[in-house]
Design a protein around this motif. Structure first.
Motif, short mmCIF file in Angstrom:
data_model
loop_
_atom_site.label_atom_id
_atom_site.label_comp_id
_atom_site.label_asym_id
_atom_site.label_seq_id
_atom_site.Cartn_x
_atom_site.Cartn_y
_atom_site.Cartn_z
N LYS A 217 17.73 71.02 48.63
CA LYS A 217 16.94 70.50 48.25
C LYS A 217 15.87 70.16 49.59
O LYS A 217 16.80 69.64 50.44
N PRO A 218 15.01 70.24 49.65
CA PRO A 218 13.73 70.68 49.18
C PRO A 218 13.76 72.54 48.88
O PRO A 218 13.87 73.00 50.17
N GLY A 229 13.53 65.87 46.61
CA GLY A 229 14.05 66.19 45.47
C GLY A 229 15.83 65.15 46.10
O GLY A 229 17.18 65.43 45.17
N LYS A 230 15.53 64.26 47.06
CA LYS A 230 16.87 63.09 47.33
C LYS A 230 16.46 62.29 47.42
O LYS A 230 15.19 62.47 47.98
N TRP A 231 16.51 61.31 46.54
CA TRP A 231 16.00 59.51 47.15
C TRP A 231 16.53 59.57 48.07
O TRP A 231 15.63 58.88 48.50
N TYR A 232 16.93 60.19 48.98
CA TYR A 232 17.19 59.36 50.30
C TYR A 232 16.04 60.05 51.35
O TYR A 232 16.13 60.22 52.86
N ARG A 233 15.46 60.86 51.12
CA ARG A 233 15.06 62.05 52.64
C ARG A 233 13.42 61.97 51.79
O ARG A 233 12.86 61.76 50.10
N ARG A 234 12.45 61.61 52.43
CA ARG A 234 11.21 61.85 52.70
C ARG A 234 10.33 63.10 52.71
O ARG A 234 11.12 62.89 54.01
N VAL A 235 9.43 63.65 52.25
CA VAL A 235 8.93 64.84 52.29
C VAL A 235 7.47 64.82 52.32
O VAL A 235 7.55 64.18 51.35
N LEU A 236 6.84 64.69 53.38
CA LEU A 236 5.69 64.65 53.36
C LEU A 236 4.79 66.35 52.52
O LEU A 236 5.81 67.87 53.21
N PRO A 237 3.92 66.36 52.20
CA PRO A 237 3.33 67.88 51.86
C PRO A 237 2.79 68.43 52.52
O PRO A 237 3.33 68.37 54.25
N VAL A 238 3.30 69.56 53.04
CA VAL A 238 3.35 70.56 54.10
C VAL A 238 2.57 71.93 53.61
O VAL A 238 2.70 72.63 52.93
#
Length: 246
Positions: A217-218, A229-238
């Motif tokens: 994930k993602p 998709g993971k609580w410990y990882r932040r992903v900004l819109p790409v």
């Protein structure tokens, strides 16, 4: 110039037909030499009619021919691409996972000499490759299937997943080589910013990257909307995933 093959596999329900269709579209935009695009699948519903589809080929191993794959471990059936014959496919064949984003020209993947060329697994020191992108000669490796068939229990015990077995097998034959490091990159390892910067800067495309691999994930649609998709990882819109994954 003789056409080459671009090959993918879709089975089960993890990835819908849109993944195959988008992969086909990305290949169209990034290949200049003649090619065939082929999908091996257990369900062609929703796949663009312009795409050649074939059933997952039988290889004489009941667990695989029943589409259950590694019954005690992972269920991927990519090893069936080494079936002999592989329908009417012959010659240089580039395998692509359906959950990738193509960011550069693919023609160069057919230039380096080699029997089996694959991504060097990023977090391993041994010979293990990541089989999201690999090139082989269709119909040339019947021995891999034969060795798997005669030692399936041992293989399932000794190898964590399919790609470990495949890359180990080619390594033992002295037939493995790897893509240049910059060509195939991991979205999580190479595109996302580390640490606190990941909260402020969206993922970028590393210089020289031709394929971005989404493992775990993602997935691409998650990256588009900024879902980790993971609580410990932040992903900004790409935005570049939105632009290219179509």
């Amino acid at each position: 110039m003789d056409p080459v093959n671009i090959l993918c596999v879709k089975w089960g329900t993890k990835y819908g037909p849109e993944y195959v269709n988008k992969l086909h579209s990305m290949v169209q935009r990034n290949m200049s030499r003649p090619y065939r695009f082929v999908c091996l699948t257990d369900d062609e519903t929703g796949i663009d009619p312009a795409i050649e589809t074939f059933a997952l080929p039988p290889i004489g191993i009941p667990e695989f021919d029943a589409a259950t794959g590694w019954t005690r471990l992972h269920g991927w059936l990519k090893v069936t691409v080494f079936a002999v014959p592989l329908y009417d496919l012959t010659g240089p064949t580039l395998f692509l996972d359906v959950d990738i984003v193509i960011t550069g020209a693919l023609d160069e993947f057919f230039d380096p000499p080699g029997d089996f060329i694959v991504i060097k697994e990023w977090d391993k020191r041994d010979e293990t490759g990541n089989t999201s992108v690999f090139r082989f000669t269709a119909g040339a490796h019947a021995a891999l299937i034969a060795d798997l068939a005669k030692s399936l229990d041992t293989v399932q015990r000794d190898y964590r997943n399919e790609q470990e077995f495949v890359t180990s097998w080619f390594s033992r034959q002295g037939k493995i080589s790897y893509w240049p490091k910059s060509w195939c990159v991991s979205f999580k390892r190479h595109c996302m910013h580390r640490g606190i910067m990941g909260f402020f800067k969206p993922a970028r495309i590393p210089e020289g990257a031709k394929v971005v691999v989404f493992h775990g994930k993602p997935n691409p649609p998650d990256a588009i909307i900024g879902r980790s998709g993971k609580w410990y990882r932040r992903v900004l819109p790409v935005d570049w995933v939105r632009e290219l994954w179509r």
